[in-house]
Design a protein around this motif. Structure first.
Motif, PDB file in Angstrom:
ATOM      1  N   GLY A  10       0.832  -1.210   0.000  1.00 26.33           N
ATOM      2  CA  GLY A  10       0.000   0.000   0.000  1.00 26.33           C
ATOM      3  C   GLY A  10       0.866   1.260   0.000  1.00 26.33           C
ATOM      4  O   GLY A  10       2.044   1.223   0.382  1.00 26.33           O
ATOM      5  N   VAL A  11       0.285   2.367  -0.410  1.00 23.05           N
ATOM      6  CA  VAL A  11       1.022   3.646  -0.461  1.00 23.05           C
ATOM      7  C   VAL A  11       1.461   4.021   0.950  1.00 23.05           C
ATOM      8  O   VAL A  11       0.656   4.037   1.877  1.00 23.05           O
ATOM      9  CB  VAL A  11       0.101   4.749  -1.039  1.00 23.05           C
ATOM     10  CG1 VAL A  11       0.706   6.134  -0.832  1.00 23.05           C
ATOM     11  CG2 VAL A  11      -0.155   4.499  -2.518  1.00 23.05           C
TER      12      VAL A  11
ATOM     13  N   GLU B 248      -8.941  -0.060  -5.363  1.00 21.81           N
ATOM     14  CA  GLU B 248      -8.183   0.723  -4.382  1.00 21.81           C
ATOM     15  C   GLU B 248      -6.776   1.084  -4.828  1.00 21.81           C
ATOM     16  O   GLU B 248      -6.214   2.066  -4.385  1.00 21.81           O
ATOM     17  CB  GLU B 248      -8.111  -0.034  -3.050  1.00 21.81           C
ATOM     18  CG  GLU B 248      -9.473  -0.115  -2.387  1.00 21.81           C
ATOM     19  CD  GLU B 248      -9.434  -0.849  -1.055  1.00 21.81           C
ATOM     20  OE1 GLU B 248      -8.353  -1.292  -0.645  1.00 21.81           O
ATOM     21  OE2 GLU B 248     -10.508  -0.973  -0.450  1.00 21.81           O
ATOM     22  N   GLN B 249      -6.160   0.236  -5.676  1.00 24.25           N
ATOM     23  CA  GLN B 249      -4.761   0.510  -6.018  1.00 24.25           C
ATOM     24  C   GLN B 249      -4.493   0.643  -7.513  1.00 24.25           C
ATOM     25  O   GLN B 249      -3.535   1.277  -7.913  1.00 24.25           O
ATOM     26  CB  GLN B 249      -3.861  -0.607  -5.472  1.00 24.25           C
ATOM     27  CG  GLN B 249      -3.907  -0.722  -3.965  1.00 24.25           C
ATOM     28  CD  GLN B 249      -2.791  -1.637  -3.440  1.00 24.25           C
ATOM     29  OE1 GLN B 249      -1.656  -1.548  -3.863  1.00 24.25           O
ATOM     30  NE2 GLN B 249      -3.135  -2.511  -2.520  1.00 24.25           N
ATOM     31  N   GLY B 250      -5.368  -0.006  -8.321  1.00 20.81           N
ATOM     32  CA  GLY B 250      -5.116  -0.096  -9.757  1.00 20.81           C
ATOM     33  C   GLY B 250      -5.014   1.241 -10.465  1.00 20.81           C
ATOM     34  O   GLY B 250      -4.365   1.362 -11.501  1.00 20.81           O
ATOM     35  N   LEU B 251      -5.656   2.277  -9.914  1.00 19.50           N
ATOM     36  CA  LEU B 251      -5.662   3.572 -10.606  1.00 19.50           C
ATOM     37  C   LEU B 251      -4.747   4.605  -9.940  1.00 19.50           C
ATOM     38  O   LEU B 251      -4.773   5.785 -10.296  1.00 19.50           O
ATOM     39  CB  LEU B 251      -7.100   4.122 -10.643  1.00 19.50           C
ATOM     40  CG  LEU B 251      -8.070   3.309 -11.502  1.00 19.50           C
ATOM     41  CD1 LEU B 251      -9.493   3.782 -11.300  1.00 19.50           C
ATOM     42  CD2 LEU B 251      -7.696   3.400 -12.982  1.00 19.50           C
ATOM     43  N   ASN B 252      -3.934   4.141  -8.991  1.00 19.56           N
ATOM     44  CA  ASN B 252      -3.110   5.088  -8.229  1.00 19.56           C
ATOM     45  C   ASN B 252      -2.030   5.785  -9.050  1.00 19.56           C
ATOM     46  O   ASN B 252      -1.335   6.664  -8.548  1.00 19.56           O
ATOM     47  CB  ASN B 252      -2.464   4.399  -7.018  1.00 19.56           C
ATOM     48  CG  ASN B 252      -3.455   4.262  -5.877  1.00 19.56           C
ATOM     49  OD1 ASN B 252      -4.544   4.816  -5.944  1.00 19.56           O
ATOM     50  ND2 ASN B 252      -3.079   3.525  -4.840  1.00 19.56           N
ATOM     51  N   GLY B 253      -1.891   5.365 -10.312  1.00 19.03           N
ATOM     52  CA  GLY B 253      -0.943   6.059 -11.190  1.00 19.03           C
ATOM     53  C   GLY B 253      -1.436   7.463 -11.509  1.00 19.03           C
ATOM     54  O   GLY B 253      -0.655   8.334 -11.916  1.00 19.03           O
TER      55      GLY B 253
ATOM     56  N   PHE C 168      -4.041   8.687  -6.362  1.00 14.55           N
ATOM     57  CA  PHE C 168      -2.885   8.547  -5.476  1.00 14.55           C
ATOM     58  C   PHE C 168      -3.058   9.422  -4.233  1.00 14.55           C
ATOM     59  O   PHE C 168      -2.835   8.988  -3.099  1.00 14.55           O
ATOM     60  CB  PHE C 168      -1.600   8.940  -6.222  1.00 14.55           C
ATOM     61  CG  PHE C 168      -0.364   8.741  -5.382  1.00 14.55           C
ATOM     62  CD1 PHE C 168       0.298   7.525  -5.374  1.00 14.55           C
ATOM     63  CD2 PHE C 168       0.115   9.761  -4.572  1.00 14.55           C
ATOM     64  CE1 PHE C 168       1.421   7.324  -4.576  1.00 14.55           C
ATOM     65  CE2 PHE C 168       1.232   9.571  -3.776  1.00 14.55           C
ATOM     66  CZ  PHE C 168       1.882   8.353  -3.775  1.00 14.55           C
ATOM     67  N   LEU C 169      -3.477  10.652  -4.485  1.00 12.48           N
ATOM     68  CA  LEU C 169      -3.664  11.606  -3.383  1.00 12.48           C
ATOM     69  C   LEU C 169      -4.674  11.058  -2.375  1.00 12.48           C
ATOM     70  O   LEU C 169      -4.473  11.139  -1.160  1.00 12.48           O
ATOM     71  CB  LEU C 169      -4.122  12.953  -3.944  1.00 12.48           C
ATOM     72  CG  LEU C 169      -4.215  14.091  -2.941  1.00 12.48           C
ATOM     73  CD1 LEU C 169      -2.841  14.450  -2.385  1.00 12.48           C
ATOM     74  CD2 LEU C 169      -4.844  15.331  -3.583  1.00 12.48           C
TER      75      LEU C 169
END
Ligand SMILES: Cc1cc2nc3c(=O)[nH]c(=O)nc-3n(C[C@H](O)[C@H](O)[C@H](O)COP(=O)(O)OP(=O)(O)OC[C@H]3O[C@@H](n4cnc5c(N)ncnc54)[C@H](O)[C@@H]3O)c2cc1C
Length: 419
Positions: free
Chosen positions: A271-272, A332-337, A342-343
């Motif tokens: 996770g971030v 939850e994570q796939g679009l964090n690019g 991300f924010l």
């Protein structure tokens, strides 16, 4: 010390080198280091396709020496992380390399994560990590900006941060002093596993090297090399990209410890999170988004249409089956690019973080994540596969950097060549 091993005795013609390691990342270098220390009479060669050190995973990671909390106690990761972390930290200090002794907290994002937090705490204890469950009221001693949704959080005093490239450089320097040959720019084009021989080109020259035993430590390419030996056919490495954002110098926020969320333990990603480094900078990330190629660090550089097609097909399959709660990952994570997503992930840890606090960083890494084509799932643990005179280190994902010294010992033991 004289060692009776079978590596240089297997061929009628004595091999050019007893031990050949392909891949000079942290895993390959550490393996060479541990073998050279234990068996100084053996000849060891490392081949790497790049012109220098740290072009891939080992030079592009967060530099966190993990304490050994996350991993299932029966896993290989659990077996090597605690000891590996301690040994690497001690070695860095003994070699005069800086280590940021900043510890780490693991915080919850919602009230239902109590159970998950306790599970992590228990795993950490079972794995031999130093880990404490601390009270919510103590959170302010670590950071006034961080959100924790439950009454407890985890404090890991032994987590620390190093500069990965300095570690690689020092290790390579030591190896050369110990007589290990490191050959850069070695582009491998043919492996004859029956002859125990490898052909590679350097500049315009063709060279070959015969070996007693070969270790394949090629990071994202380990699957391709293993397949040249006719093994690991059911596996493919899927590249997951880790993008980082940096806290701006002008931000009013500051952080001096690692801050991680409670991760989804069904997935091999943490996770971030927030990581301070030795230069006083603070990084947010990394993401775990699909990359379009094994070296697709920026834009369309390294775009691999075939792999991308396979990747999309495999991800779709995972999504449809929802194996390991994969749909949750996609949401939850796939679009964090994309920065807004991300924010949002970062704000789950630091609610007051603003868009203008973060600046895109050039730091980006690609995980060598193994996918099991038979079981149709992402592999969680390290995977060692043995050929006749070869050992293949697959899925050397996090914490392989941390664990590398102890992992090397495990690889040596499991390869059984020194029995
Ligand atoms: C974004 C990110 C953050 C991470 N953070 C952490 C962390 O904080 N702590 C931690 O412990 N781990 C972390 N990791 C994981 C860690 O970086 C890896 O587990 C570790 O570096 C793996 O080392 P390696 O030697 O297997 O791979 P690599 O470092 O990728 O080395 C493989 C080497 O093989 C060479 N090679 C590839 N193909 C060939 C070929 N055909 N012929 C010759 N040479 C070849 C490459 O040039 C490369 O030098 C992180 C990973 C990523 C991506």
């Amino acid at each position: 010390m004289s060692v009776d091993i079978n590596v240089s005795q297997t061929k009628e013609n004595k091999a050019n080198t007893d031990i050949l390691i392909i891949g000079g990342g942290m895993v390959g270098l550490s393996l060479a280091f541990q073998i050279a220390k234990k068996y100084p009479d053996l000849s060891i060669k490392i081949l790497d396709k790049e012109k220098g050190l740290g072009f891939h995973n080992s030079g592009r990671n967060s530099g966190v020496l993990h304490a050994g909390i996350y991993y299932e106690p029966s896993s290989l990761k659990a077996k090597v992380c605690v000891e590996g972390s301690r040994r690497l930290k001690e070695w860095c200090l003994s070699e005069g390399l800086e280590v940021l002794l900043c510890g780490k907290i693991i915080v919850t994002q919602n009230e239902n994560q109590d159970k998950q937090l306790n599970l992590l705490f228990e795993r950490g204890r079972k794995n031999g990590a130093s880990v404490e469950l601390i009270d919510q009221k103590d959170l302010k001693n670590f950071s006034p900006y961080v959100y924790n949704a439950t009454q407890k959080l985890i404090w890991s005093p032994n987590t620390c941060v190093v500069d990965p490239k300095s570690v690689l450089n020092k290790l390579a320097e030591k190896l050369v002093e110990m007589g290990v040959e490191i050959i850069y720019g070695a582009n491998i084009f043919k492996i004859d596993s029956y002859e125990n021989k490898i052909n590679y080109s350097i500049n315009l020259n063709t060279e070959s090297c015969s070996y007693g035993h070969l270790f394949n430590c090629c990071g994202v390419n380990t699957d391709l090399i293993a397949k040249k030996f006719g093994i690991a056919k059911e596996y493919i490495i899927l590249p997951f990209k880790g993008i980082y954002w940096k806290l701006k110098d002008s931000s009013s926020l500051s952080f001096n410890t690692n801050i991680y969320p409670v991760p989804d333990l069904n997935l091999p990603f943490l996770g971030v999170h927030i990581t301070p480094n030795l230069n006083g900078e603070v990084y947010f990330g990394p993401t775990a988004i699909p990359a379009f190629g094994k070296e697709n660090y920026y834009g369309f550089n390294g775009f691999d249409p075939l792999l991308t097609g396979q990747f999309i097909a495999n991800l779709t399959m995972q999504w449809l089956k929802n194996s390991n709660g994969f749909r949750k990952y996609s949401y939850e994570q796939g679009l964090n690019g994309l920065k807004p997503f991300f924010l949002k992930a970062a704000q789950a840890i630091v609610p007051t973080l603003k868009n203008e606090d973060l600046i895109k960083s050039s730091k980006v890494g690609i995980r060598a994540q193994l996918f099991d084509n038979k079981k149709k799932e992402l592999v969680q643990d390290f995977k060692l596969i043995h050929g006749e005179n070869s050992t293949h280190v697959l899925n050397a994902i996090s914490p392989a950097f941390t664990a590398s010294f102890a992992l090397a010992d495990l690889i040596i033991k499991k390869s059984k060549i020194f029995d």
